[in-house]
Design an enzyme around this catalytic site. Structure first.
Site, PDB file in Angstrom:
ATOM      1  N   PRO A  15      26.795   3.546 -17.013  1.00  0.00           N
ATOM      2  CA  PRO A  15      27.781   3.305 -18.064  1.00  0.00           C
ATOM      3  C   PRO A  15      28.238   1.853 -18.200  1.00  0.00           C
ATOM      4  CG  PRO A  15      28.310   5.313 -16.904  1.00  0.00           C
ATOM      5  CD  PRO A  15      27.140   4.702 -16.193  1.00  0.00           C
ATOM      6  N   ASN A  16      28.240   1.416 -19.425  1.00  0.00           N
ATOM      7  CA  ASN A  16      28.769   0.120 -19.866  1.00  0.00           C
ATOM      8  C   ASN A  16      27.899  -1.075 -19.527  1.00  0.00           C
ATOM      9  OD1 ASN A  16      31.218   1.071 -21.128  1.00  0.00           O
ATOM     10  ND2 ASN A  16      31.902   1.603 -19.062  1.00  0.00           N
TER      11      ASN A  16
ATOM     12  N   ARG B 250      31.241  -9.209 -22.422  1.00  0.00           N
ATOM     13  CA  ARG B 250      32.630  -9.210 -21.968  1.00  0.00           C
ATOM     14  C   ARG B 250      32.652  -9.512 -20.463  1.00  0.00           C
ATOM     15  NH1 ARG B 250      33.383  -8.532 -26.598  1.00  0.00           N
ATOM     16  NH2 ARG B 250      34.583  -7.000 -27.778  1.00  0.00           N
TER      17      ARG B 250
ATOM     18  N   TYR C 147      30.800 -10.412 -14.320  1.00  0.00           N
ATOM     19  CA  TYR C 147      29.406  -9.949 -14.409  1.00  0.00           C
ATOM     20  C   TYR C 147      28.428 -11.016 -14.916  1.00  0.00           C
ATOM     21  CZ  TYR C 147      31.822  -5.487 -13.905  1.00  0.00           C
ATOM     22  OH  TYR C 147      32.610  -4.461 -13.442  1.00  0.00           O
TER      23      TYR C 147
ATOM     24  N   ASN D  12      21.910   0.972 -10.655  1.00  0.00           N
ATOM     25  CA  ASN D  12      23.308   0.531 -10.724  1.00  0.00           C
ATOM     26  C   ASN D  12      24.057   1.627 -11.469  1.00  0.00           C
ATOM     27  OD1 ASN D  12      25.807  -0.553 -11.205  1.00  0.00           O
ATOM     28  ND2 ASN D  12      25.052  -2.591 -11.727  1.00  0.00           N
TER      29      ASN D  12
ATOM     30  N   ALA E 213      30.474   2.637 -13.003  1.00  0.00           N
ATOM     31  CA  ALA E 213      31.675   3.268 -12.436  1.00  0.00           C
ATOM     32  C   ALA E 213      31.394   4.660 -11.866  1.00  0.00           C
ATOM     33  CB  ALA E 213      32.767   3.341 -13.503  1.00  0.00           C
TER      34      ALA E 213
ATOM     35  N   HIS F   1      31.696   5.442  -8.111  1.00  0.00           N
ATOM     36  CA  HIS F   1      32.947   5.779  -7.421  1.00  0.00           C
ATOM     37  C   HIS F   1      33.439   7.192  -7.725  1.00  0.00           C
ATOM     38  CE1 HIS F   1      32.599   1.475  -7.203  1.00  0.00           C
ATOM     39  NE2 HIS F   1      32.759   1.367  -8.516  1.00  0.00           N
TER      40      HIS F   1
ATOM     41  N   ASP G 197      23.875  13.833  -5.770  1.00  0.00           N
ATOM     42  CA  ASP G 197      22.998  14.984  -5.532  1.00  0.00           C
ATOM     43  C   ASP G 197      21.653  14.795  -6.232  1.00  0.00           C
ATOM     44  OD1 ASP G 197      24.933  16.192  -4.001  1.00  0.00           O
ATOM     45  OD2 ASP G 197      25.583  17.605  -5.548  1.00  0.00           O
TER      46      ASP G 197
ATOM     47  N   GLU H 218      20.601   1.035  -4.345  1.00  0.00           N
ATOM     48  CA  GLU H 218      21.780   0.893  -5.210  1.00  0.00           C
ATOM     49  C   GLU H 218      22.125  -0.591  -5.328  1.00  0.00           C
ATOM     50  OE1 GLU H 218      24.986   3.743  -4.717  1.00  0.00           O
ATOM     51  OE2 GLU H 218      26.448   2.101  -4.747  1.00  0.00           O
TER      52      GLU H 218
ATOM     53  N   HIS I 176      24.794  -3.503  -7.196  1.00  0.00           N
ATOM     54  CA  HIS I 176      25.984  -3.866  -7.980  1.00  0.00           C
ATOM     55  C   HIS I 176      25.971  -5.365  -8.226  1.00  0.00           C
ATOM     56  CE1 HIS I 176      27.574   0.099  -7.577  1.00  0.00           C
ATOM     57  NE2 HIS I 176      27.254   0.057  -6.305  1.00  0.00           N
ATOM     58  N   ILE I 177      26.250  -5.727  -9.436  1.00  0.00           N
ATOM     59  CA  ILE I 177      26.286  -7.150  -9.793  1.00  0.00           C
ATOM     60  C   ILE I 177      27.445  -7.836  -9.064  1.00  0.00           C
ATOM     61  CG2 ILE I 177      26.643  -8.768 -11.714  1.00  0.00           C
ATOM     62  CD1 ILE I 177      25.308  -6.522 -13.488  1.00  0.00           C
ATOM     63  N   SER I 178      28.597  -7.200  -9.114  1.00  0.00           N
ATOM     64  CA  SER I 178      29.776  -7.747  -8.429  1.00  0.00           C
ATOM     65  C   SER I 178      29.825  -7.198  -7.003  1.00  0.00           C
ATOM     66  CB  SER I 178      31.052  -7.363  -9.191  1.00  0.00           C
ATOM     67  OG  SER I 178      31.239  -5.947  -9.166  1.00  0.00           O
TER      68      SER I 178
ATOM     69  N   ARG J  13      36.779  -6.087  -4.626  1.00  0.00           N
ATOM     70  CA  ARG J  13      37.482  -5.710  -5.858  1.00  0.00           C
ATOM     71  C   ARG J  13      38.569  -4.668  -5.557  1.00  0.00           C
ATOM     72  NH1 ARG J  13      33.528  -4.979 -10.745  1.00  0.00           N
ATOM     73  NH2 ARG J  13      35.540  -5.210 -11.783  1.00  0.00           N
TER      74      ARG J  13
ATOM     75  N   ARG K  37      37.211   0.716  -6.232  1.00  0.00           N
ATOM     76  CA  ARG K  37      35.785   0.373  -6.350  1.00  0.00           C
ATOM     77  C   ARG K  37      35.122   0.168  -4.997  1.00  0.00           C
ATOM     78  NH1 ARG K  37      34.970  -0.965 -11.815  1.00  0.00           N
ATOM     79  NH2 ARG K  37      36.876  -1.722 -12.777  1.00  0.00           N
TER      80      ARG K  37
HETATM   81  O1  CA2 Z   1      29.292  -4.628 -10.126  1.00  0.00           O
HETATM   82  C1  CA2 Z   1      28.656  -3.728 -10.678  1.00  0.00           C
HETATM   83  O2  CA2 Z   1      27.469  -3.822 -10.978  1.00  0.00           O
HETATM   84  C2  CA2 Z   1      29.382  -2.435 -11.078  1.00  0.00           C
HETATM   85  O3  CA2 Z   1      28.487  -1.345 -10.815  1.00  0.00           O
HETATM   86  C3  CA2 Z   1      29.664  -2.553 -12.563  1.00  0.00           C
HETATM   87  C4  CA2 Z   1      30.493  -1.390 -13.109  1.00  0.00           C
HETATM   88  C5  CA2 Z   1      31.738  -1.176 -12.272  1.00  0.00           C
HETATM   89  O4  CA2 Z   1      32.431  -0.028 -12.729  1.00  0.00           O
HETATM   90  C6  CA2 Z   1      31.404  -1.005 -10.802  1.00  0.00           C
HETATM   91  O5  CA2 Z   1      32.599  -0.852 -10.083  1.00  0.00           O
HETATM   92  C7  CA2 Z   1      30.651  -2.211 -10.270  1.00  0.00           C
HETATM   93  C8  CA2 Z   1      30.978  -1.620 -14.549  1.00  0.00           C
HETATM   94  C9  CA2 Z   1      29.998  -2.262 -15.451  1.00  0.00           C
HETATM   95  C10 CA2 Z   1      30.688  -2.634 -16.735  1.00  0.00           C
HETATM   96  O6  CA2 Z   1      30.081  -3.807 -17.165  1.00  0.00           O
HETATM   97  C11 CA2 Z   1      30.547  -4.411 -18.270  1.00  0.00           C
HETATM   98  C12 CA2 Z   1      30.022  -5.645 -18.537  1.00  0.00           C
HETATM   99  C13 CA2 Z   1      30.432  -6.324 -19.654  1.00  0.00           C
HETATM  100  C14 CA2 Z   1      31.362  -5.752 -20.510  1.00  0.00           C
HETATM  101  C15 CA2 Z   1      31.890  -4.508 -20.237  1.00  0.00           C
HETATM  102  C16 CA2 Z   1      31.480  -3.843 -19.100  1.00  0.00           C
END
Ligand code: CA2
Length: 144
Positions: free
Chosen positions: A10-11, A18, A23, A75, A78, A81, A88, A99, A101-103, A108, A112
């Site tokens: 998602p996202n 954004r 990110y 990845n 969200a 979490h 599963d 797995e 994660h960019i961040s 955080r 998270r």
């Molecule tokens: O750090 C990561 O890759 C995450 O998986 C990114 C997820 C976040 O919920 C995880 O805790 C950590 C969210 C990705 C949302 O990315 C966006 C990027 C630009 C604009 C809006 C959302």
């Protein structure tokens, strides 16, 4: 040729549009281009999937499990979490999954800092930006 699927949850289709301070400013297409180039160097085949829907991600992983796919880079966004169902699906697929994660989720908010999906994965790379995906691809390319 070994096939590795890169799944973004998602996202992550909004990357680069954004929150660049978290990110970065590169897009999902930039990431896919980077991994396509790296795959050519490594001699593996890559395929990409992104969805904002938990059930679609689960269905897709189930299909990969019954196919010629060698492994996954995931990845879960969200869903990391929150989703026992996704964990599963990974565990049930029996596919080696890394797995990513960019961040750095451990730097955080507390919510998270726990990954529900990680126990079903071989390993986790968090906080290395796009380099985490590249490292995961190299790892799976060298895995027997
Ligand atoms: O750090 C990561 O890759 C995450 O998986 C990114 C997820 C976040 O919920 C995880 O805790 C950590 C969210 C990705 C949302 O990315 C966006 C990027 C630009 C604009 C809006 C959302």
């Amino acid at each position: 040729m070994k096939r590795i699927v890169i799944i973004n949850g998602p996202n992550l289709d909004r990357l680069g549009l954004r929150e660049p301070e978290i990110y970065g400013d590169q897009t999902l297409t930039d990431l896919e281009n980077l991994l396509t180039e790296e795959a050519a160097t490594l001699g593996v085949d890559v395929q990409f999937y992104q969805s904002n829907h938990e059930g679609f991600l689960i269905d897709e992983i189930g299909e990969y499990a019954d196919s010629e796919v060698f492994g996954l880079i995931l990845n879960p966004g969200a869903l990391t979490h929150t989703s026992l169902a996704l964990r599963d699906a990974i565990a049930g697929s029996d596919l080696p999954t890394v797995e990513v994660h960019i961040s750095n989720i451990y730097r955080r908010e507390e919510i998270r800092q726990h990954s529900i999906t990680a126990p079903a994965c071989i390993g986790v790379l968090s906080g290395l930006g796009f380099d985490g995906y590249v490292a995961a691809l190299r790892y799976l390319a060298n895995l027997d």
